[in-house]
Motif scaffolding. Structure first.
Motif, mmCIF file in Angstrom:
data_model
loop_
_atom_site.group_PDB
_atom_site.id
_atom_site.type_symbol
_atom_site.label_atom_id
_atom_site.label_comp_id
_atom_site.label_asym_id
_atom_site.label_seq_id
_atom_site.Cartn_x
_atom_site.Cartn_y
_atom_site.Cartn_z
ATOM 1 N N THR A 57 0.146 4.185 -10.483
ATOM 2 C CA THR A 57 -0.641 4.089 -11.809
ATOM 3 C C THR A 57 -1.758 3.198 -11.611
ATOM 4 O O THR A 57 -1.403 1.912 -11.442
ATOM 5 C CB THR A 57 -0.070 4.046 -13.161
ATOM 6 O OG1 THR A 57 0.887 5.369 -12.898
ATOM 7 C CG2 THR A 57 -0.673 4.257 -14.211
ATOM 8 N N GLY A 58 -3.068 3.294 -11.850
ATOM 9 C CA GLY A 58 -4.019 2.276 -11.798
ATOM 10 C C GLY A 58 -5.191 2.793 -10.751
ATOM 11 O O GLY A 58 -4.938 3.904 -10.138
ATOM 12 N N SER A 59 -6.096 1.849 -10.440
ATOM 13 C CA SER A 59 -7.094 2.340 -9.406
ATOM 14 C C SER A 59 -6.480 2.161 -8.022
ATOM 15 O O SER A 59 -5.403 1.452 -7.913
ATOM 16 C CB SER A 59 -8.144 1.283 -9.349
ATOM 17 O OG SER A 59 -7.816 -0.021 -9.020
ATOM 18 N N ALA A 60 -6.866 2.977 -6.935
ATOM 19 C CA ALA A 60 -6.407 2.867 -5.685
ATOM 20 C C ALA A 60 -6.664 1.703 -4.963
ATOM 21 O O ALA A 60 -5.754 1.120 -4.293
ATOM 22 C CB ALA A 60 -7.151 4.150 -4.789
ATOM 23 N N LYS A 61 -7.805 0.777 -5.215
ATOM 24 C CA LYS A 61 -8.137 -0.323 -4.782
ATOM 25 C C LYS A 61 -6.835 -1.659 -5.286
ATOM 26 O O LYS A 61 -6.806 -2.380 -4.471
ATOM 27 C CB LYS A 61 -9.482 -0.747 -5.076
ATOM 28 C CG LYS A 61 -10.530 0.121 -4.480
ATOM 29 C CD LYS A 61 -11.866 -0.385 -4.808
ATOM 30 C CE LYS A 61 -13.108 0.292 -4.302
ATOM 31 N NZ LYS A 61 -14.201 -0.260 -4.605
ATOM 32 N N SER A 62 -6.294 -1.060 -6.591
ATOM 33 C CA SER A 62 -5.528 -2.509 -6.907
ATOM 34 C C SER A 62 -4.182 -2.513 -6.109
ATOM 35 O O SER A 62 -3.679 -3.350 -6.078
ATOM 36 C CB SER A 62 -5.271 -1.881 -8.602
ATOM 37 O OG SER A 62 -4.404 -0.809 -8.652
ATOM 38 N N ASN A 63 -3.777 -1.305 -5.471
ATOM 39 C CA ASN A 63 -2.624 -1.337 -4.716
ATOM 40 C C ASN A 63 -2.873 -0.319 -3.562
ATOM 41 O O ASN A 63 -2.063 0.660 -3.658
ATOM 42 C CB ASN A 63 -1.311 -1.157 -5.424
ATOM 43 C CG ASN A 63 0.091 -1.362 -5.028
ATOM 44 O OD1 ASN A 63 0.074 -1.448 -3.507
ATOM 45 N ND2 ASN A 63 0.780 -2.208 -5.467
ATOM 46 N N PRO A 64 -3.530 -0.497 -2.417
ATOM 47 C CA PRO A 64 -3.852 0.451 -1.509
ATOM 48 C C PRO A 64 -2.356 1.248 -0.918
ATOM 49 O O PRO A 64 -2.434 2.104 -0.722
ATOM 50 C CB PRO A 64 -4.572 -0.231 -0.521
ATOM 51 C CG PRO A 64 -5.343 -1.293 -1.095
ATOM 52 C CD PRO A 64 -4.215 -1.787 -2.165
ATOM 53 N N ALA A 65 -1.405 0.446 -0.922
ATOM 54 C CA ALA A 65 -0.246 0.517 0.078
ATOM 55 C C ALA A 65 0.558 1.607 -1.089
ATOM 56 O O ALA A 65 0.769 2.552 -0.534
ATOM 57 C CB ALA A 65 0.645 -0.533 0.220
ATOM 58 N N ASN A 66 0.484 1.446 -2.075
ATOM 59 C CA ASN A 66 1.473 2.305 -2.881
ATOM 60 C C ASN A 66 0.612 3.504 -3.299
ATOM 61 O O ASN A 66 1.129 4.791 -3.676
ATOM 62 C CB ASN A 66 1.776 1.598 -4.479
ATOM 63 C CG ASN A 66 3.042 0.679 -4.299
ATOM 64 O OD1 ASN A 66 3.505 0.626 -3.170
ATOM 65 N ND2 ASN A 66 3.142 -0.282 -5.207
#
Length: 376
Positions: A57-66
């Motif tokens: 949940t959130g932007s893809a850039k905030s946690n690319p791995a997840n």
């Protein structure tokens, strides 16, 4: 997002069930332009269930791995690729899938993108043009029945008698599967699930030179040299993959089979073979007006449906009449008769029509009379 129509032919083609397949049209202003897809309804349900709530949940850039998930990309011959899938807004049910040109998933506006869960329990994804989507089950309308009959043959089960538009021999198909040791002819290491009918790796039979080209040859295309065993992914890539990847497979298969094909009377090069896969199926031809000289007492046939000539005309214009159910056949026959009547009134503007029992009588101004079955 506009949903695409899913027919039983699509379910057979992808080897899945209705609840496990979703497809939509890529919009121009939003999805194609931004390179992202908003997954709604069934697409959302399939992916959220598959990843069992493990979606960032959130932007893809905030946690690319997840945010990164693995998909089997049909356009890449079943290669596993990584794409980003997230819920961009907290507390919202909007699921967003990001396209990736680098990884091979970058459909254009108007393309159909799809997602489904297959028997191997992996999540497949892919895309194709709208025209390709519409042709599924129509390029070779008998292929699904043929593949099903082949699996029964391989398992030693009773095979239902089926009338195909193009003759084909299951014994030849079975021999090709056995000779290939139930492995894909493109690559021995291509993985396939184990068939529930015979306990062997699941393979399908493909006619390298498509059966739709039979009219260009005097020898049968259903011969051992033209049959290749393929894993399901390669089979679908040949029918619906992009041109570069498809031609790579064709080049590899033709290199091995070219000599045997020539011996069988099928002489073809790579350019010619590639063309066979680019040519769309012929469109239904419109009824062409039959030209009759209006200054002579020519005969005009208004044919009964049992007449071989009318059956031939129906097949030419609407497809193989014998594969239609009775209701469809009668609708086509009535349309055919109506068009013929229109043509008759055009060529004989002074003619009058009268119902004479089961026949249609036509009386011209010169006193000439024509009846059913009278052919010049």
């Amino acid at each position: 997002m506009t949903k695409s129509v899913i027919t039983p032919a699509h379910l057979r083609f992808f080897g899945t069930c209705k609840k496990e397949l979703a497809a939509s049209i890529i919009s121009a202003n939003d999805e194609a332009k931004k390179g992202q897809i908003t997954c709604t309804d069934k697409e959302h349900d399939i992916m959220s269930a598959f990843f069992a709530g493990d979606i960032h949940t959130g932007s893809a850039k905030s946690n690319p791995a997840n945010a990164t998930k693995q998909f089997v990309l049909d356009n890449a011959g079943g290669k596993v690729v990584q794409l980003k899938l997230v819920y961009p807004k907290k507390g919202k049910n909007e699921l967003r899938l990001y396209m990736s040109k680098q990884n091979g998933f970058r459909p254009d506006a108007g393309d159909i993108w799809y997602v489904y869960k297959a028997d191997n329990k992996k999540l497949h994804i892919g895309y194709m043009s709208a025209s390709e989507w519409e042709r599924i089950g129509k390029q070779d309308p008998d292929d699904a029945d043929y593949q099903q009959a082949l699996q029964a043959e391989l398992a030693g089960q009773r095979v239902a008698q089926t009338r195909y538009a193009y003759p084909r021999q299951l014994a030849l198909a079975k021999s090709e599967c056995e000779n290939a040791d139930y492995r894909c002819r493109v690559d021995d290491f291509h993985q396939s699930f184990i068939s529930g009918t015979n306990g062997k790796p699941f393979v399908e039979i493909h006619h390298l030179v498509p059966l739709g080209q039979q009219g260009n040859y005097t020898v049968t295309l259903d011969c051992a040299a033209n049959l290749v065993a393929l894993c399901p992914n390669c089979h679908r890539q040949l029918h619906h993959g992009e041109a570069t990847g498809r031609n790579t497979l064709l080049e590899k298969l033709l290199a091995v089979r070219k000599a045997a094909l020539a011996t069988a009377g099928i002489d073809i090069n790579l350019a010619g073979l590639a063309t066979c896969y680019l040519t769309p199926p012929p469109k239904k031809k419109d009824l062409q007006p039959e030209v009759f000289p209006t200054n002579s007492a020519c005969a005009f046939a208004v044919l009964l449906p049992a007449d071989p000539h009318e059956i031939s005309c129906l097949r030419d214009n609407f497809g193989e009449a014998s594969t239609l159910d009775f209701a469809q056949f009668m609708l086509m026959w009535l349309k055919f008769r109506r068009v013929r009547a229109q043509l008759l009134s055009q060529h004989f503007p002074l003619a009058t029509f009268s119902r004479l029992g089961p026949d249609v009588g036509v009386t011209g101004s010169g006193g000439c009379s024509w009846r059913d079955g009278c052919v010049d």
